[in-house]
Design an enzyme around this catalytic site. Structure first.
Site, PDB file in Angstrom:
ATOM      1  N   GLY A  98      -6.346 -14.846 -27.623  1.00  0.00           N
ATOM      2  CA  GLY A  98      -5.861 -14.856 -29.001  1.00  0.00           C
ATOM      3  C   GLY A  98      -6.691 -14.106 -30.028  1.00  0.00           C
ATOM      4  O   GLY A  98      -6.415 -14.196 -31.223  1.00  0.00           O
ATOM      5  N   TRP A 138      -6.888 -10.915 -30.815  1.00  0.00           N
ATOM      6  CA  TRP A 138      -6.136  -9.925 -31.600  1.00  0.00           C
ATOM      7  C   TRP A 138      -5.284 -10.630 -32.657  1.00  0.00           C
ATOM      8  O   TRP A 138      -5.256 -10.225 -33.812  1.00  0.00           O
ATOM      9  CB  TRP A 138      -5.269  -9.058 -30.683  1.00  0.00           C
ATOM     10  CG  TRP A 138      -6.023  -7.925 -30.050  1.00  0.00           C
ATOM     11  CD1 TRP A 138      -7.381  -7.843 -29.855  1.00  0.00           C
ATOM     12  CD2 TRP A 138      -5.470  -6.708 -29.542  1.00  0.00           C
ATOM     13  NE1 TRP A 138      -7.699  -6.652 -29.257  1.00  0.00           N
ATOM     14  CE2 TRP A 138      -6.543  -5.937 -29.042  1.00  0.00           C
ATOM     15  CE3 TRP A 138      -4.180  -6.205 -29.427  1.00  0.00           C
ATOM     16  CZ2 TRP A 138      -6.360  -4.684 -28.457  1.00  0.00           C
ATOM     17  CZ3 TRP A 138      -3.994  -4.957 -28.847  1.00  0.00           C
ATOM     18  CH2 TRP A 138      -5.066  -4.203 -28.371  1.00  0.00           C
ATOM     19  N   LYS A 180      -3.329  -0.948 -24.587  1.00  0.00           N
ATOM     20  CA  LYS A 180      -4.395  -0.609 -23.663  1.00  0.00           C
ATOM     21  C   LYS A 180      -3.821   0.281 -22.551  1.00  0.00           C
ATOM     22  O   LYS A 180      -2.719   0.031 -22.058  1.00  0.00           O
ATOM     23  CB  LYS A 180      -4.959  -1.888 -23.028  1.00  0.00           C
ATOM     24  CG  LYS A 180      -6.138  -1.655 -22.086  1.00  0.00           C
ATOM     25  CD  LYS A 180      -6.294  -2.776 -21.073  1.00  0.00           C
ATOM     26  CE  LYS A 180      -6.596  -4.116 -21.673  1.00  0.00           C
ATOM     27  NZ  LYS A 180      -8.008  -4.435 -21.830  1.00  0.00           N
TER      28      LYS A 180
END
Length: 203
Positions: free
Chosen positions: A60, A62, A159
């Site tokens: 969590g 981000w 990513k």
């Protein structure tokens, strides 16, 4: 024996890692928060009244960072794992690649999302090409899905691993978005093959 050695090396690296230490001071659940902080500082992504979808959100960090900025908007955090509550977030537990979960995400969005971000990665096998391919597939799935829900001037952040799927992902990004950049934050470990693709403005 080898596994114990690897675990010990990982623990030693964590202890020396300044971003791990800083995350404890700042109250972030993981050092990965600083990667998104660097991305935001460079690309000016987040504003107060936004709808943000966070894929692969657990644990969590981000969503934690974004919740400090997006105070009058909406954050939808999606992951296979349970997460502790984060202020101003809607949590969806499930596999993002499942169409049912994608529908749940869509149902949480009133009009369009301003940002779709993904820190999703498969559990690494140690076989770099395989890890790159599997994580690349998650990125492509997230990017294709973002096309369905994102606003015309929205951001897609994900990513990616340098490897066999890298050029394919960048090409897909350019097909869907008019602006595509690849960025490796300072907080991303030097020995890591990860970078981040930042896309903006739907074609």
């Amino acid at each position: 024996m080898k596994k114990n050695k690897i675990s010990k090396n990982w623990l030693n690296k964590q202890k020396k890692d300044t971003f791990v230490r800083q995350s404890k001071i700042d109250g972030y659940r993981a050092r990965s928060a600083y990667k998104l902080i660097e991305i935001n500082e460079k690309f000016k992504v987040f504003k107060s009244k936004m709808c943000v979808v966070d894929l692969g959100a657990s644990p969590g960090s981000w969503s934690q960072y974004v919740s400090k900025i997006v105070k009058s908007g909406k954050i939808i955090s999606v992951d296979l794992k349970d997460m502790k509550e984060i202020k101003n977030t809607i949590q969806i537990k499930g596999d993002f690649t499942n169409n049912e979960i994608k529908e749940k995400i869509k149902n949480c969005i009133e009009k369009r999302s301003d940002v779709v971000m993904s820190d999703m990665a498969v559990n690494t096998t140690g076989i770099k090409d395989l890890d790159s391919i599997q994580t690349g597939e998650l990125c492509k799935d997230a990017m294709t899905f973002s096309k369905e829900i994102i606003s015309s001037n929205g951001f897609f952040i994900s990513k990616i691993f340098m490897g066999v799927t890298f050029n394919e992902i960048v090409a897909l990004g350019k097909k869907i978005f008019s602006e595509v950049k690849v960025f490796k934050p300072i907080s991303s470990r030097k020995d890591s093959k990860e970078s981040f693709i930042i896309c903006k403005n739907l074609r």
